[in-house]
Enzyme design. Structure first.
Site, PDB file in Angstrom:
ATOM      1  N   THR A 241       0.512  -6.962   1.657  1.00  0.00           N
ATOM      2  CA  THR A 241      -0.318  -7.722   2.592  1.00  0.00           C
ATOM      3  C   THR A 241      -1.796  -7.417   2.409  1.00  0.00           C
ATOM      4  OG1 THR A 241       1.457  -7.786   4.224  1.00  0.00           O
ATOM      5  CG2 THR A 241      -0.779  -8.114   5.051  1.00  0.00           C
ATOM      6  N   CYS A 242      -2.151  -6.144   2.358  1.00  0.00           N
ATOM      7  CA  CYS A 242      -3.562  -5.741   2.336  1.00  0.00           C
ATOM      8  C   CYS A 242      -4.327  -6.422   1.205  1.00  0.00           C
ATOM      9  CB  CYS A 242      -3.670  -4.223   2.229  1.00  0.00           C
ATOM     10  SG  CYS A 242      -5.361  -3.668   2.063  1.00  0.00           S
TER      11      CYS A 242
ATOM     12  N   TYR B 199      -6.699  -7.819  16.271  1.00  0.00           N
ATOM     13  CA  TYR B 199      -7.519  -7.681  15.065  1.00  0.00           C
ATOM     14  C   TYR B 199      -7.688  -9.035  14.358  1.00  0.00           C
ATOM     15  CZ  TYR B 199      -6.943  -2.502  14.587  1.00  0.00           C
ATOM     16  OH  TYR B 199      -6.960  -1.147  14.740  1.00  0.00           O
ATOM     17  N   ILE B 200      -6.545  -9.663  14.050  1.00  0.00           N
ATOM     18  CA  ILE B 200      -6.601 -10.850  13.186  1.00  0.00           C
ATOM     19  C   ILE B 200      -7.327 -11.992  13.887  1.00  0.00           C
ATOM     20  CG2 ILE B 200      -5.179 -12.595  12.005  1.00  0.00           C
ATOM     21  CD1 ILE B 200      -3.135 -10.392  11.437  1.00  0.00           C
TER      22      ILE B 200
ATOM     23  N   THR C 223      -3.510   0.101   6.619  1.00  0.00           N
ATOM     24  CA  THR C 223      -3.318   0.408   5.203  1.00  0.00           C
ATOM     25  C   THR C 223      -3.550   1.878   4.858  1.00  0.00           C
ATOM     26  OG1 THR C 223      -3.715  -1.817   4.444  1.00  0.00           O
ATOM     27  CG2 THR C 223      -4.305  -0.071   2.913  1.00  0.00           C
TER      28      THR C 223
ATOM     29  N   ARG D 159      -4.417 -14.035  26.410  1.00  0.00           N
ATOM     30  CA  ARG D 159      -3.835 -13.866  27.742  1.00  0.00           C
ATOM     31  C   ARG D 159      -4.465 -12.739  28.552  1.00  0.00           C
ATOM     32  NH1 ARG D 159       2.262 -11.706  26.119  1.00  0.00           N
ATOM     33  NH2 ARG D 159       1.580  -9.906  24.907  1.00  0.00           N
TER      34      ARG D 159
ATOM     35  N   CYS E 250      -6.422  -7.185   4.435  1.00  0.00           N
ATOM     36  CA  CYS E 250      -7.725  -6.500   4.434  1.00  0.00           C
ATOM     37  C   CYS E 250      -8.711  -7.003   3.384  1.00  0.00           C
ATOM     38  CB  CYS E 250      -7.555  -5.001   4.178  1.00  0.00           C
ATOM     39  SG  CYS E 250      -5.993  -4.301   4.675  1.00  0.00           S
TER      40      CYS E 250
ATOM     41  N   GLU F  26     -28.437   6.985  13.761  1.00  0.00           N
ATOM     42  CA  GLU F  26     -29.084   8.174  14.340  1.00  0.00           C
ATOM     43  C   GLU F  26     -28.881   8.242  15.855  1.00  0.00           C
ATOM     44  OE1 GLU F  26     -33.468   8.362  14.274  1.00  0.00           O
ATOM     45  OE2 GLU F  26     -33.480   6.209  13.907  1.00  0.00           O
TER      46      GLU F  26
ATOM     47  N   LYS G 228      -9.649 -10.844   3.519  1.00  0.00           N
ATOM     48  CA  LYS G 228     -10.289 -11.012   4.828  1.00  0.00           C
ATOM     49  C   LYS G 228     -11.735 -10.527   4.771  1.00  0.00           C
ATOM     50  CE  LYS G 228     -10.601  -7.714   7.184  1.00  0.00           C
ATOM     51  NZ  LYS G 228      -9.594  -7.129   8.041  1.00  0.00           N
TER      52      LYS G 228
ATOM     53  N   GLU H 195     -11.148 -11.314  14.058  1.00  0.00           N
ATOM     54  CA  GLU H 195     -11.747 -11.335  12.714  1.00  0.00           C
ATOM     55  C   GLU H 195     -11.892 -12.775  12.212  1.00  0.00           C
ATOM     56  OE1 GLU H 195     -10.454  -6.902  11.130  1.00  0.00           O
ATOM     57  OE2 GLU H 195      -9.294  -8.594  10.437  1.00  0.00           O
TER      58      GLU H 195
ATOM     59  N   HIS I 177     -33.831   8.453  10.007  1.00  0.00           N
ATOM     60  CA  HIS I 177     -34.670   7.471  10.675  1.00  0.00           C
ATOM     61  C   HIS I 177     -35.297   6.499   9.695  1.00  0.00           C
ATOM     62  CE1 HIS I 177     -36.984   6.018  14.058  1.00  0.00           C
ATOM     63  NE2 HIS I 177     -38.064   6.035  13.306  1.00  0.00           N
TER      64      HIS I 177
ATOM     65  N   ALA J 108     -11.225   0.041  12.171  1.00  0.00           N
ATOM     66  CA  ALA J 108     -12.313  -0.930  12.335  1.00  0.00           C
ATOM     67  C   ALA J 108     -11.737  -2.319  12.495  1.00  0.00           C
ATOM     68  CB  ALA J 108     -13.236  -0.899  11.121  1.00  0.00           C
TER      69      ALA J 108
ATOM     70  N   SER K 233       0.829  -1.220   0.000  1.00  0.00           N
ATOM     71  CA  SER K 233       0.000   0.000   0.000  1.00  0.00           C
ATOM     72  C   SER K 233       0.855   1.259   0.000  1.00  0.00           C
ATOM     73  CB  SER K 233      -0.907   0.001   1.234  1.00  0.00           C
ATOM     74  OG  SER K 233      -1.657  -1.185   1.283  1.00  0.00           O
TER      75      SER K 233
ATOM     76  N   ASP L  82       3.958  -0.423   7.620  1.00  0.00           N
ATOM     77  CA  ASP L  82       4.151  -1.395   8.708  1.00  0.00           C
ATOM     78  C   ASP L  82       5.617  -1.624   9.086  1.00  0.00           C
ATOM     79  OD1 ASP L  82       1.439  -1.650   8.572  1.00  0.00           O
ATOM     80  OD2 ASP L  82       1.409  -3.813   8.217  1.00  0.00           O
TER      81      ASP L  82
HETATM   82  P1  NDP Z   1      -2.207  -7.548  17.388  1.00  0.00           P
HETATM   83  O1  NDP Z   1      -0.986  -6.872  17.831  1.00  0.00           O
HETATM   84  O2  NDP Z   1      -3.429  -6.738  17.135  1.00  0.00           O
HETATM   85  O3  NDP Z   1      -2.594  -8.714  18.403  1.00  0.00           O
HETATM   86  C1  NDP Z   1      -1.642  -9.654  18.813  1.00  0.00           C
HETATM   87  C2  NDP Z   1      -2.297 -10.598  19.784  1.00  0.00           C
HETATM   88  O4  NDP Z   1      -1.350 -11.603  20.156  1.00  0.00           O
HETATM   89  C3  NDP Z   1      -2.725  -9.914  21.067  1.00  0.00           C
HETATM   90  O5  NDP Z   1      -3.903 -10.495  21.540  1.00  0.00           O
HETATM   91  C4  NDP Z   1      -1.553 -10.225  21.995  1.00  0.00           C
HETATM   92  O6  NDP Z   1      -1.900 -10.211  23.353  1.00  0.00           O
HETATM   93  C5  NDP Z   1      -1.202 -11.623  21.564  1.00  0.00           C
HETATM   94  N1  NDP Z   1       0.160 -11.982  21.942  1.00  0.00           N
HETATM   95  C6  NDP Z   1       1.311 -11.384  21.537  1.00  0.00           C
HETATM   96  N2  NDP Z   1       2.370 -11.993  22.123  1.00  0.00           N
HETATM   97  C7  NDP Z   1       1.882 -12.982  22.883  1.00  0.00           C
HETATM   98  C8  NDP Z   1       2.477 -13.951  23.744  1.00  0.00           C
HETATM   99  N3  NDP Z   1       3.801 -14.016  23.886  1.00  0.00           N
HETATM  100  N4  NDP Z   1       1.678 -14.822  24.402  1.00  0.00           N
HETATM  101  C9  NDP Z   1       0.328 -14.761  24.259  1.00  0.00           C
HETATM  102  N5  NDP Z   1      -0.292 -13.869  23.455  1.00  0.00           N
HETATM  103  C10 NDP Z   1       0.471 -12.983  22.776  1.00  0.00           C
HETATM  104  O7  NDP Z   1      -1.748  -8.355  16.115  1.00  0.00           O
HETATM  105  P2  NDP Z   1      -2.520  -9.035  14.919  1.00  0.00           P
HETATM  106  O8  NDP Z   1      -1.623 -10.150  14.541  1.00  0.00           O
HETATM  107  O9  NDP Z   1      -3.931  -9.328  15.236  1.00  0.00           O
HETATM  108  O10 NDP Z   1      -2.523  -7.895  13.820  1.00  0.00           O
HETATM  109  C11 NDP Z   1      -1.353  -7.137  13.547  1.00  0.00           C
HETATM  110  C12 NDP Z   1      -1.697  -5.735  13.182  1.00  0.00           C
HETATM  111  O11 NDP Z   1      -2.192  -5.682  11.860  1.00  0.00           O
HETATM  112  C13 NDP Z   1      -2.789  -5.095  14.026  1.00  0.00           C
HETATM  113  O12 NDP Z   1      -2.333  -4.583  15.249  1.00  0.00           O
HETATM  114  C14 NDP Z   1      -3.278  -4.012  13.105  1.00  0.00           C
HETATM  115  O13 NDP Z   1      -2.423  -2.912  13.236  1.00  0.00           O
HETATM  116  C15 NDP Z   1      -3.140  -4.655  11.749  1.00  0.00           C
HETATM  117  N6  NDP Z   1      -4.440  -5.189  11.281  1.00  0.00           N
HETATM  118  C16 NDP Z   1      -5.463  -4.341  11.036  1.00  0.00           C
HETATM  119  C17 NDP Z   1      -6.688  -4.819  10.627  1.00  0.00           C
HETATM  120  C18 NDP Z   1      -7.808  -3.865  10.377  1.00  0.00           C
HETATM  121  O14 NDP Z   1      -7.567  -2.684  10.203  1.00  0.00           O
HETATM  122  N7  NDP Z   1      -9.056  -4.324  10.388  1.00  0.00           N
HETATM  123  C19 NDP Z   1      -6.916  -6.245  10.440  1.00  0.00           C
HETATM  124  C20 NDP Z   1      -5.789  -7.059  10.757  1.00  0.00           C
HETATM  125  C21 NDP Z   1      -4.596  -6.546  11.165  1.00  0.00           C
HETATM  126  P3  NDP Z   1      -1.846  -8.834  24.208  1.00  0.00           P
HETATM  127  O15 NDP Z   1      -3.018  -8.040  23.809  1.00  0.00           O
HETATM  128  O16 NDP Z   1      -1.858  -9.319  25.594  1.00  0.00           O
HETATM  129  O17 NDP Z   1      -0.540  -8.188  23.841  1.00  0.00           O
END
Ligand code: NDP
Length: 455
Positions: A39-40, A174-175, A307, A195, A45, A436, A48, A178, A431, A337, A12, A299
Site C-alpha cells: 500500500t505505502c 488521515y486519508i 509504515t 460524523r 504514503c 525554535e 499521496k 489528506e 533563528h 504525521a 513494508s 496493518d
Molecule cells: P481512519 O480510521 O483514520 O478514519 C476513518 C474515518 O471514517 C473516521 O473519520 C471515521 O469516523 C469515519 N467512519 C468510520 N466508520 C464510519 C461510519 N460508519 N459512518 C461515518 N463515518 C465513519 O481511516 P483512514 O481510512 O483515513 O486511514 C486508515 C489508516 O491508515 C489510518 O488510521 C492510519 O493508521 C493509516 N494512514 C496513515 C497515514 C499517515 O501516516 N500519514 C496516511 C493515511 C492512512 P470516526 O472518527 O467517528 O470513527
C-alpha cells in the site's frame, strides 16, 4: 521444509522481514499477488505525498507575488502529474524486487494461502516452511449505504483519468483530510463530510480545532456531525444524501472511512490462526499468532497502522529469529504525521490522555509563519507541549504547520529519551525558524488534569 521462512505479502513489513532474514542466511521465500512495496509505495504514503507536493507548488506560485515575482499561473495538468507519479512508483516497485533478489530471497509473484499450519498454496504450487509471516496489510472500505458502489476508495484516487471539479469526501481520518487538501489545492470544490464535531478523532483537541480552521481557510467546505445515508447517480455526477436531510452534488464521492485487514480467503482457519471481530490477526507482544511458528505484522494486525511501525517490526522479527539479536518494537511514543494542508505531526500523549493520568502544564503557541506575513496567505501555525507537572517530563509535542513532520522527527528523539521541559528550555533555538518556538515556550497557557480544579 522447503524454506526456513515464508513471508506472505510484499509490503513494508513483509519485504523488510524477508530481506533481513535472507541477509542473516535463512532460506527465505516471499509471495506478493498485487504490487511490490504494498500500500505505502503504490496506493498510499508515497504517491499521496507526491500529490500533496503537486498542490503545494500551486500555492507557492500564488505566494510568490507577495515576494515580487510576476507569475502567471496556468491550469494544472492532472494527466502529466499522474504519469510522473506512475513512473516513480514503477521505479520503486523495481527497487523493492531487486532488494529481495540481491538478498537471496525466492520471489513468487502469486497469491499464497494456507493449506495447513506449515504448508501453503503459492499460485498453485505446494510450498512448506518452518516459519510463516502474515504481512498482507489491509484494504480501504466503503460504508454499507445504498449506492456505495458509486463512490471511490483511496486505491482509485491515484488513478483517476481526470481531476474532478467537485469532490465529496466521507470521513475525517488521515486519508480524508489528506485528500481534501490535495483536491482543494489542485482547484476542486471539496466537501468534507464527517460524523464527529471535529476532524481527526484521537489527535490532540487543539490540533483538531486548528485543522478545522486550516481546512476552512483552504476553502474546504466542512460538514461536521453528519453521516452519509445514500448516493445516487445523476448523469455523470453523484448526489450524496446526508443524515441532516442536506444533499451534496459532486463529480466524485470518495470513501475515506477506514481500512480492513486483508485476511479474507487466506485459509487462516486451516492453519489455526485466530482473528478478532474486525478480521485482524491476533498477535502477542512477540508478533506470534495462536500458532507459535506463524507470525503477523503490520496493518493485518490492526494496531498502529503506520509504515515505519511495520518495517521496524519486520526488521526486529528477522533479527530475533535469524540474527541472534532478540528485540521488540515499542509502540509508545511513535511519532506520526497527517499530510494535510498544512501538515500535522505529533508524538506522545494528547492533552486529554496526559490529563487523565495527572496534572499537566500545557504550553500553546499560535502564530502566522514568517513566509505568510508577506505572501498574504491565511495560514496559522500551532505548536503545543504537554508537560507532566510533577516530573516536568515532556509527555507530548504537537504541531500543525509547514514542515511539522520534519520538525517532529527530531523532537520525537528527545521525547523517546525522556527529555524534560528544562531540557527543551536549555536548548538554543535556530533563528529564524518556526521550530525554535518549541525551545522558547516560557509562559504556561494552562494547567490540565486533576490539579486543574485546585489552581
Ligand atoms: P481512519 O480510521 O483514520 O478514519 C476513518 C474515518 O471514517 C473516521 O473519520 C471515521 O469516523 C469515519 N467512519 C468510520 N466508520 C464510519 C461510519 N460508519 N459512518 C461515518 N463515518 C465513519 O481511516 P483512514 O481510512 O483515513 O486511514 C486508515 C489508516 O491508515 C489510518 O488510521 C492510519 O493508521 C493509516 N494512514 C496513515 C497515514 C499517515 O501516516 N500519514 C496516511 C493515511 C492512512 P470516526 O472518527 O467517528 O470513527
Amino acid at each position: 521444509m522447503d524454506y526456513d521462512l515464508f513471508v506472505i505479502g510484499g509490503g513494508s513489513a513483509g519485504v523488510r522481514c524477508a530481506r533481513i532474514a535472507a541477509g542473516h542466511g535463512a532460506r527465505v521465500a516471499i509471495a506478493e499477488e498485487r504490487f511490490w512495496g504494498g500500500t505505502c509505495v503504490n496506493v498510499g504514503c508515497v504517491p499521496k505525498k507526491l500529490l500533496v507536493q503537486a498542490g503545494e507548488y500551486g500555492a507557492f506560485a500564488d505566494d510568490a507575488a507577495g515576494f515580487g515575482w510576476i507569475i502567471k499561473k496556468g491550469p494544472h495538468d492532472w494527466g502529466k502529474l499522474i504519469a510522473a507519479k506512475d513512473r516513480e512508483i514503477a521505479r520503486l516497485n523495481g527497487t523493492y524486487r531487486r532488494l529481495l533478489d540481491n538478498a537471496g530471497a525466492t520471489i513468487f509473484d502469486a497469491r499464497a494461502t494456507f493449506i495447513d499450519a506449515h504448508t501453503l498454496d503459492v499460485g498453485g504450487k505446494r510450498v512448506t516452511a518452518e516459519r510463516i509471516v502474515i504481512a498482507t496489510g489491509g484494504n480501504p472500505t466503503r460504508l454499507d449505504i445504498p449506492g456505495a458502489e458509486l463512490g471511490i476508495i483511496s486505491d482509485d484516487a491515484f488513478y483517476l483519468p481526470a481531476m474532478p471539479k467537485r469532490v465529496a469526501i466521507l470521513g475525517s481520518g488521515y486519508i480524508a483530510v489528506e485528500f481534501a487538501g490535495i483536491f482543494a489545492a489542485l482547484g476542486a470544490h471539496v466537501d468534507l463530510v464527517y460524523r464527529q464535531p471535529l476532524p481527526i478523532r484521537g489527535f490532540d483537541p487543539d490540533l483538531r480545532e486548528a485543522l478545522a480552521e486550516a481546512l476552512t481557510a483552504q476553502g474546504v467546505h466542512l460538514h461536521p456531525s453528519v453521516t452519509p445515508t445514500r448516493i445516487e447517480a445523476s448523469g455523470a455526477g453523484r448526489v450524496l444524501h446526508l443524515s441532516s436531510g442536506e444533499t451534496i452534488a459532486a463529480d466524485l464521492v470518495f470513501f475515506a472511512t477506514g481500512r480492513r485487514p486483508a485476511t479474507a480467503n487466506l485459509g487462516l482457519e486451516r492453519a489455526g490462526v485466530s482473528t478478532n471481530e474486525h478480521g485482524a490477526v491476533i498477535v502477542d507482544d512477540q508478533l506470534r499468532t495462536a500458532q507459535p511458528h506463524i507470525y503477523a505484522m503490520g496493518d493485518v494486525t490492526d494496531r498502529l497502522n503506520l509504515t515505519p511501525v511495520a518495517t521496524a517490526e519486520g526488521h526486529a522479527l528477522a533479527d530475533t529469529l535469524f540474527g541472534k539479536r532478540a528485540r521488540r518494537i515499542s509502540l509508545e511514543n511513535v511519532p506520526t504525521a497527517v499530510f494535510s494542508t498544512p501538515p500535522i505531526a505529533t508524538v506522545g500523549l494528547t492533552e486529554e490522555q496526559a490529563a487523565a493520568r495527572g496534572p499537566v502544564d500545557v504550553y500553546v503557541e499560535k502564530f502566522t509563519p514568517m513566509r505568510h506575513t508577506i505572501s498574504g496567505r491565511a495560514r496559522r501555525t500551532l505548536m503545543k507541549l504537554v508537560v507532566d507537572q510533577a516530573t516536568q517530563k515532556v509527555l507530548g509535542a504537537h504541531m500543525l504547520g509547514e514542515d511539522a513532520p520534519e520538525i517532529m522527527q527530531g523532537l520525537a528523539i528527545a521525547i523517546v529519551c525522556g527529555a524534560s521541559k528544562a531540557d527543551f528550555d536549555r536548548t538554543i533555538g535556530i533563528h529564524p525558524t518556526a521550530a525554535e518556538e518549541f525551545v522558547t515556550m516560557r509562559t504556561r497557557t494552562r494547567v490540565a488534569g486533576v490539579a486543574q480544579a485546585a489552581e
